[in-house]
Design a protein around this motif. Sequence first.
Motif, PDB file in Angstrom:
ATOM      1  N   THR A 274       0.822  -1.209   0.000  1.00 18.95           N
ATOM      2  CA  THR A 274       0.000   0.000   0.000  1.00 18.95           C
ATOM      3  C   THR A 274       0.858   1.262   0.000  1.00 18.95           C
ATOM      4  N   VAL A 275       1.899   1.261   0.805  1.00 21.32           N
ATOM      5  CA  VAL A 275       2.807   2.413   0.843  1.00 21.32           C
ATOM      6  C   VAL A 275       3.728   2.402  -0.375  1.00 21.32           C
ATOM      7  N   GLY A 276       4.131   1.195  -0.790  1.00 22.20           N
ATOM      8  CA  GLY A 276       5.089   1.071  -1.884  1.00 22.20           C
ATOM      9  C   GLY A 276       4.599   1.661  -3.187  1.00 22.20           C
ATOM     10  N   VAL A 277       3.331   1.427  -3.536  1.00 26.06           N
ATOM     11  CA  VAL A 277       2.821   1.946  -4.804  1.00 26.06           C
ATOM     12  C   VAL A 277       2.749   3.471  -4.763  1.00 26.06           C
ATOM     13  N   PHE A 278       2.488   4.027  -3.585  1.00 24.25           N
ATOM     14  CA  PHE A 278       2.495   5.488  -3.400  1.00 24.25           C
ATOM     15  C   PHE A 278       3.884   6.039  -3.708  1.00 24.25           C
ATOM     16  N   VAL A 279       4.899   5.398  -3.148  1.00 22.47           N
ATOM     17  CA  VAL A 279       6.282   5.838  -3.334  1.00 22.47           C
ATOM     18  C   VAL A 279       6.716   5.692  -4.788  1.00 22.47           C
ATOM     19  N   VAL A 280       6.371   4.553  -5.382  1.00 30.34           N
ATOM     20  CA  VAL A 280       6.790   4.279  -6.761  1.00 30.34           C
ATOM     21  C   VAL A 280       6.239   5.325  -7.729  1.00 30.34           C
ATOM     22  N   TRP A 281       4.987   5.735  -7.531  1.00 27.14           N
ATOM     23  CA  TRP A 281       4.409   6.737  -8.447  1.00 27.14           C
ATOM     24  C   TRP A 281       5.210   8.035  -8.407  1.00 27.14           C
TER      25      TRP A 281
END
Length: 221
Positions: free
Chosen positions: A34-41
């Motif tokens: 959940t946090v990772g996709v936020f960071v990746v974007w």
Amino acid sequence: DILEKPPRSSKDSLINRWTFIRYMIVGLYVGVATVGVFVVWYLQTEFMGIDYSGDGHQVITWEQLSNSGSCGKEATPFWEGFEKQTFSFTTAAADDARTFTGCDYFEEGKVKASTLSLSVLVTIEMFNALNALSEDNSLLVMRPWINPYLIAAMAVSFGLHFMILHVSWMADLFSIVPLTWPEWQLVLLFSFPVILIDEVLKAVGRSMERSRRAEVAAERE
């Protein structure tokens, strides 16, 4: 398949050590995804072959993202000139352009990243519902369609999620935006591993149970 198993002892704990470990591992992955996709974007426009640069968003550095709370407050090298920069992207609706200046990119400008996080959370919990069809058996054995009510519930849940994404006043209410197909691919990429992780954990659990039964049988002999 619960009625096919022998009854548990009344002295057994509701959640044993292995089940607790499983829940912790799966829960940890849910948080990371959940946090990772936020960071990746924020940091990239392409991830593992998925190109989601179509919205035109600009990438920033890890230092800037991880220290976003100090934006406009500290004069560190990675903030030099940042407040004067303009960041923009479009939502799935081509005529809906979003433009932000400086630190606003971490406030109002996080709408796309937040939508990706919410979509991953929704999708990953739907996959978790499939994992819960059986505490021990693989999805290759306990097929999803064995419980049509669960499939229907998942369809309704996704339908509601799509509704708040694509009905404009609801999207504004939830501060989210529609996603493009490449962005949905990113959501699926971050969500699907929860099934693989639980499949591995179930396999380990089955192996442990076979060993336990073998020991009990040996003691009885």
